[in-house]
Design a protein around this motif. Structure first.
Motif, PDB file in Angstrom:
ATOM      1  N   GLU A 151      53.647  52.187  36.102  1.00 24.45           N
ATOM      2  CA  GLU A 151      52.890  53.412  36.405  1.00 24.45           C
ATOM      3  C   GLU A 151      52.259  53.248  37.781  1.00 24.45           C
ATOM      4  OE1 GLU A 151      52.951  56.115  34.825  1.00 24.45           O
ATOM      5  OE2 GLU A 151      53.750  55.490  32.869  1.00 24.45           O
ATOM      6  N   ALA A 152      52.270  54.331  38.597  1.00 23.02           N
ATOM      7  CA  ALA A 152      51.758  54.198  39.964  1.00 23.02           C
ATOM      8  C   ALA A 152      50.640  55.202  40.258  1.00 23.02           C
ATOM      9  CB  ALA A 152      52.900  54.393  40.956  1.00 23.02           C
ATOM     10  N   VAL A 153      49.611  54.710  40.918  1.00 21.99           N
ATOM     11  CA  VAL A 153      48.550  55.583  41.426  1.00 21.99           C
ATOM     12  C   VAL A 153      48.665  55.558  42.946  1.00 21.99           C
ATOM     13  CG1 VAL A 153      46.058  55.907  41.639  1.00 21.99           C
ATOM     14  CG2 VAL A 153      47.034  55.069  39.485  1.00 21.99           C
ATOM     15  N   MET A 154      48.800  56.732  43.571  1.00 22.46           N
ATOM     16  CA  MET A 154      48.985  56.787  45.019  1.00 22.46           C
ATOM     17  C   MET A 154      47.631  57.010  45.694  1.00 22.46           C
ATOM     18  SD  MET A 154      52.217  56.482  44.718  1.00 22.46           S
ATOM     19  CE  MET A 154      52.814  56.565  46.399  1.00 22.46           C
ATOM     20  N   MET A 155      47.458  56.356  46.865  1.00 22.15           N
ATOM     21  CA  MET A 155      46.243  56.589  47.652  1.00 22.15           C
ATOM     22  C   MET A 155      46.641  57.368  48.893  1.00 22.15           C
ATOM     23  SD  MET A 155      44.072  53.070  47.391  1.00 22.15           S
ATOM     24  CE  MET A 155      45.355  51.987  47.961  1.00 22.15           C
ATOM     25  N   THR A 156      45.940  58.468  49.132  1.00 20.76           N
ATOM     26  CA  THR A 156      46.324  59.309  50.267  1.00 20.76           C
ATOM     27  C   THR A 156      45.144  59.481  51.202  1.00 20.76           C
ATOM     28  OG1 THR A 156      45.560  61.445  49.515  1.00 20.76           O
ATOM     29  CG2 THR A 156      47.624  60.634  48.575  1.00 20.76           C
ATOM     30  N   ALA A 157      45.449  59.690  52.516  1.00 16.98           N
ATOM     31  CA  ALA A 157      44.390  60.000  53.464  1.00 16.98           C
ATOM     32  C   ALA A 157      44.504  61.457  53.857  1.00 16.98           C
ATOM     33  CB  ALA A 157      44.496  59.085  54.668  1.00 16.98           C
ATOM     34  N   PHE A 158      45.529  61.789  54.585  1.00 19.96           N
ATOM     35  CA  PHE A 158      45.658  63.212  54.995  1.00 19.96           C
ATOM     36  C   PHE A 158      47.125  63.642  54.865  1.00 19.96           C
ATOM     37  CE2 PHE A 158      44.289  60.146  58.195  1.00 19.96           C
ATOM     38  CZ  PHE A 158      45.511  59.789  58.724  1.00 19.96           C
ATOM     39  N   GLU A 159      47.705  63.340  53.686  1.00 22.47           N
ATOM     40  CA  GLU A 159      49.113  63.685  53.502  1.00 22.47           C
ATOM     41  C   GLU A 159      49.309  65.175  53.243  1.00 22.47           C
ATOM     42  OE1 GLU A 159      49.534  59.934  54.178  1.00 22.47           O
ATOM     43  OE2 GLU A 159      48.179  60.577  52.606  1.00 22.47           O
ATOM     44  N   THR A 160      50.484  65.656  53.550  1.00 27.89           N
ATOM     45  CA  THR A 160      50.835  67.044  53.262  1.00 27.89           C
ATOM     46  C   THR A 160      51.117  67.168  51.764  1.00 27.89           C
ATOM     47  OG1 THR A 160      53.173  66.594  53.533  1.00 27.89           O
ATOM     48  CG2 THR A 160      51.974  67.257  55.510  1.00 27.89           C
ATOM     49  N   THR A 161      51.030  68.415  51.279  1.00 28.93           N
ATOM     50  CA  THR A 161      51.336  68.620  49.850  1.00 28.93           C
ATOM     51  C   THR A 161      52.787  68.253  49.550  1.00 28.93           C
ATOM     52  OG1 THR A 161      51.630  70.903  50.466  1.00 28.93           O
ATOM     53  CG2 THR A 161      49.653  70.374  49.214  1.00 28.93           C
ATOM     54  N   ASP A 162      53.642  68.380  50.534  1.00 29.13           N
ATOM     55  CA  ASP A 162      55.049  68.017  50.338  1.00 29.13           C
ATOM     56  C   ASP A 162      55.190  66.557  49.929  1.00 29.13           C
ATOM     57  OD1 ASP A 162      56.638  70.103  50.488  1.00 29.13           O
ATOM     58  OD2 ASP A 162      57.505  69.670  52.480  1.00 29.13           O
ATOM     59  N   THR A 163      54.460  65.716  50.669  1.00 31.63           N
ATOM     60  CA  THR A 163      54.518  64.285  50.361  1.00 31.63           C
ATOM     61  C   THR A 163      54.019  64.034  48.951  1.00 31.63           C
ATOM     62  OG1 THR A 163      53.944  63.952  52.662  1.00 31.63           O
ATOM     63  CG2 THR A 163      53.884  62.014  51.235  1.00 31.63           C
ATOM     64  N   MET A 164      52.937  64.730  48.576  1.00 33.48           N
ATOM     65  CA  MET A 164      52.384  64.524  47.243  1.00 33.48           C
ATOM     66  C   MET A 164      53.369  64.972  46.158  1.00 33.48           C
ATOM     67  SD  MET A 164      49.984  63.000  48.178  1.00 33.48           S
ATOM     68  CE  MET A 164      49.878  62.432  46.494  1.00 33.48           C
ATOM     69  N   ARG A 165      54.008  66.112  46.458  1.00 35.98           N
ATOM     70  CA  ARG A 165      54.990  66.617  45.495  1.00 35.98           C
ATOM     71  C   ARG A 165      56.106  65.583  45.292  1.00 35.98           C
ATOM     72  NH1 ARG A 165      55.968  71.967  47.698  1.00 35.98           N
ATOM     73  NH2 ARG A 165      53.969  72.788  47.008  1.00 35.98           N
ATOM     74  N   GLN A 166      56.488  65.006  46.431  1.00 37.24           N
ATOM     75  CA  GLN A 166      57.560  64.011  46.374  1.00 37.24           C
ATOM     76  C   GLN A 166      57.141  62.827  45.484  1.00 37.24           C
ATOM     77  OE1 GLN A 166      58.623  62.974  50.339  1.00 37.24           O
ATOM     78  NE2 GLN A 166      60.414  61.780  49.701  1.00 37.24           N
TER      79      GLN A 166
ATOM     80  N   ARG B 249      57.273  63.797  41.941  1.00 35.30           N
ATOM     81  CA  ARG B 249      58.663  63.889  41.481  1.00 35.30           C
ATOM     82  C   ARG B 249      59.210  62.489  41.156  1.00 35.30           C
ATOM     83  NH1 ARG B 249      61.347  66.250  45.843  1.00 35.30           N
ATOM     84  NH2 ARG B 249      59.942  68.023  45.701  1.00 35.30           N
ATOM     85  N   LEU B 250      58.720  61.518  41.904  1.00 34.53           N
ATOM     86  CA  LEU B 250      59.144  60.132  41.642  1.00 34.53           C
ATOM     87  C   LEU B 250      58.338  59.525  40.495  1.00 34.53           C
ATOM     88  CD1 LEU B 250      59.593  58.912  45.322  1.00 34.53           C
ATOM     89  CD2 LEU B 250      61.378  59.139  43.610  1.00 34.53           C
ATOM     90  N   ARG B 251      57.659  60.382  39.788  1.00 38.96           N
ATOM     91  CA  ARG B 251      56.902  60.024  38.594  1.00 38.96           C
ATOM     92  C   ARG B 251      55.713  59.097  38.887  1.00 38.96           C
ATOM     93  NH1 ARG B 251      59.665  57.401  35.009  1.00 38.96           N
ATOM     94  NH2 ARG B 251      61.434  56.975  36.343  1.00 38.96           N
ATOM     95  N   ALA B 252      55.026  59.390  39.998  1.00 42.58           N
ATOM     96  CA  ALA B 252      53.722  58.746  40.191  1.00 42.58           C
ATOM     97  C   ALA B 252      52.807  59.353  39.147  1.00 42.58           C
ATOM     98  CB  ALA B 252      53.193  59.029  41.577  1.00 42.58           C
ATOM     99  N   CYS B 253      51.838  58.559  38.706  1.00 43.93           N
ATOM    100  CA  CYS B 253      51.021  59.010  37.587  1.00 43.93           C
ATOM    101  C   CYS B 253      49.844  59.856  38.078  1.00 43.93           C
ATOM    102  CB  CYS B 253      50.550  57.749  36.874  1.00 43.93           C
ATOM    103  SG  CYS B 253      49.290  57.948  35.688  1.00 43.93           S
ATOM    104  N   ASP B 254      49.309  59.502  39.271  1.00 43.10           N
ATOM    105  CA  ASP B 254      48.112  60.194  39.765  1.00 43.10           C
ATOM    106  C   ASP B 254      47.984  59.908  41.259  1.00 43.10           C
ATOM    107  OD1 ASP B 254      45.846  61.681  39.749  1.00 43.10           O
ATOM    108  OD2 ASP B 254      44.734  60.396  38.336  1.00 43.10           O
ATOM    109  N   TYR B 255      47.134  60.669  41.943  1.00 44.09           N
ATOM    110  CA  TYR B 255      46.823  60.287  43.327  1.00 44.09           C
ATOM    111  C   TYR B 255      45.339  60.487  43.599  1.00 44.09           C
ATOM    112  CZ  TYR B 255      47.312  65.286  44.148  1.00 44.09           C
ATOM    113  OH  TYR B 255      47.183  66.645  44.074  1.00 44.09           O
ATOM    114  N   ILE B 256      44.788  59.639  44.451  1.00 40.53           N
ATOM    115  CA  ILE B 256      43.359  59.774  44.792  1.00 40.53           C
ATOM    116  C   ILE B 256      43.202  59.713  46.305  1.00 40.53           C
ATOM    117  CG2 ILE B 256      42.509  58.775  42.644  1.00 40.53           C
ATOM    118  CD1 ILE B 256      42.220  56.160  43.893  1.00 40.53           C
TER     119      ILE B 256
END
Ligand code: ATP
Ligand code: MG
Length: 402
Positions: free
Chosen positions: A71-86, A89-96
């Motif tokens: 299971e993966a939790v992604m950490m983002t700074a200023f990513e586009t929604t496209d990146t988050m969608r991607q 889609r790769l079945r990340a569990c959450d992002y903060i």
């Protein structure tokens, strides 16, 4: 837990939060993270998306490739929604979002951990269930087959034996007649045509017998079996009339005055009555008569009156469903009867008084088994010098009703 970030600061802060709860592996880039995953069992990965070299998205994809249950939790700074969608889609569990606060990070990771446990539980249970189901299925089939296969083969061989004897005898006759001749006379042709007719009839008979058994093998066992008594008697009449044991004996059938269904598989009922009739024909070499009479009964059978004795035998009293309506078939012959010392043995497998060339001694044993399966009863009454009557009792139902 695997923490992947190319900056030392965030890596350390994640470690500090979880160091007492999980075993933590830290990677400064994608290749190192993937190597960890190949060598260790990872439950949850916390991944920075923006990293020099391999991006967090790419690392996620490869981690999932190594082990789809991470299971993966992604950490983002200023990513586009496209990146988050991607990422999703790769079945990340959450992002903060970065910088993250401790509470959010804890919630995301504990969520991921729960999902991981749950999924592995479901996975294990599903696997176990699958194994169990397969085992159960195999068991059931094996049991059914071992019960039926041997019996059915024995029955087919027994029933096909008669027609086959006729066929082989007639072919021998034909061989004798035309074996040495170079030319056929008109009488030869007539002879051949006539014998071929009989052979064809017997072959059809064999095919019919095996077809009936095969349809029985493929039958759904949970459907309550039933057969129209008078239709079955018509079929039986055809079979008896081409049967080699008929010879010069007289054969009559008395059907029901009002048709009923018997609660039994149709081929079973034919087999029972055919066996009893053939025994009737074979009981004496002198011409005699055999009859089958069907009757319906609206009262239970008085079983107390039917006791084993020197002239009587009653079978399957214990599991006979003695509830009216019942249907009764009497197979009667006026042959020599059965001596008292023989009577107790006639249902034993391989018991025969006909010599091994004539009888296998399986007929009545098969009859006994079929009567039991149908929850019917069978009574034999015999008088030496006068004849024998086999009476079959079966549960019945109105035609068309259940
Ligand atoms: N109607 C009858 N009259 C006199 N004896 C009979 C009668 N029916 C059966 N028996 C006796 O019971 C024995 C067993 O019958 P069963 O049908 O089991 O075997 P079979 O007829 O000898 O051989 P198969 O039926 O295998 O060709 C017979 O050999 C015969 O002695
Ligand atoms: Mg027999």
């Amino acid at each position: 837990m695997l923490v992947v970030d190319d900056e030392e600061g965030p890596r350390q802060s994640v470690r500090v939060i979880f160091k007492d709860e999980f075993e933590i592996l830290m990677a400064a880039d994608g290749p190192a993270a993937i190597e960890f995953a190949q060598k260790n069992k990872i439950d949850v990965a916390v991944l920075d998306i923006r990293m020099a070299g391999m991006s967090g998205i790419e690392v996620l994809e490869r981690l999932k490739y190594v082990d789809p249950s991470i299971e993966a939790v992604m950490m983002t700074a200023f990513e586009t929604t496209d990146t988050m969608r991607q990422a999703l889609r790769l079945r990340a569990c959450d992002y903060i979002n970065k910088p993250f606060d401790i509470g959010t990070m804890r919630a995301a990771v504990s969520n991921a951990m729960q999902r991981r446990t749950l999924e592995s539980e479901i996975h294990n249970n599903a696997e176990q269930l699958q194994e169990l189901l397969a085992e159960l299925q195999n068991h059931k089939i094996a049991e059914q087959m071992s019960q039926k296969r041997g019996e059915i083969y024995a029955s087919i061989i027994h029933d096909i034996n008669g027609p086959l004897t006729v066929i082989s005898g007639f072919i021998q006759l034909l061989n004798q007649r035309i074996g040495n001749s170079t030319r056929l006379e008109v009488e030869d042709l007539e002879f051949i045509k006539d014998r071929l007719k009989t052979i064809t009839r017997q072959v059809t008979n064999c095919i019919e017998i095996s077809r009936r058994y095969l349809s029985f093998l493929g039958r759904q066992s949970d459907e309550a079996p039933r057969v129209g008594v008078n239709d079955m008697l018509t079929d039986l009449n055809h079979l008896v009339n081409v049967h080699p044991s008929l010879h010069n004996n007289q054969f009559t059938i008395h059907p029901l005055s009002e048709n009923l269904s018997a609660r039994i598989i149709g081929t079973d009922l034919i087999q029972i009555l055919l066996n009893l009739a053939v025994n009737g024909f074979q009981c004496s070499p002198r011409p005699h008569s055999v009859s089958i009479e069907a009757q319906s009964l609206l009262r239970p059978v008085d079983l107390a009156a039917l006791k084993d004795g020197t002239q009587d035998r009653i079978l399957n009293v214990e599991s006979f469903e003695n509830n009216p309506p019942l249907v009764m078939h009497s197979v009667r012959d006026d042959g020599p009867g059965i001596p008292a010392e023989t009577l107790p043995k006639i249902f034993q497998p391989y018991f025969t008084t006909k010599g091994s060339r004539q009888g296998t001694g399986l007929g009545l044993n098969i009859v006994q088994r079929l009567v039991k399966t149908a929850k019917g009863a069978l009574h034999v009454h015999t008088e030496v010098g006068k004849g024998t009557t086999f009476t079959l009792y079966l549960p019945a139902a109105p035609l068309g009703g259940r």
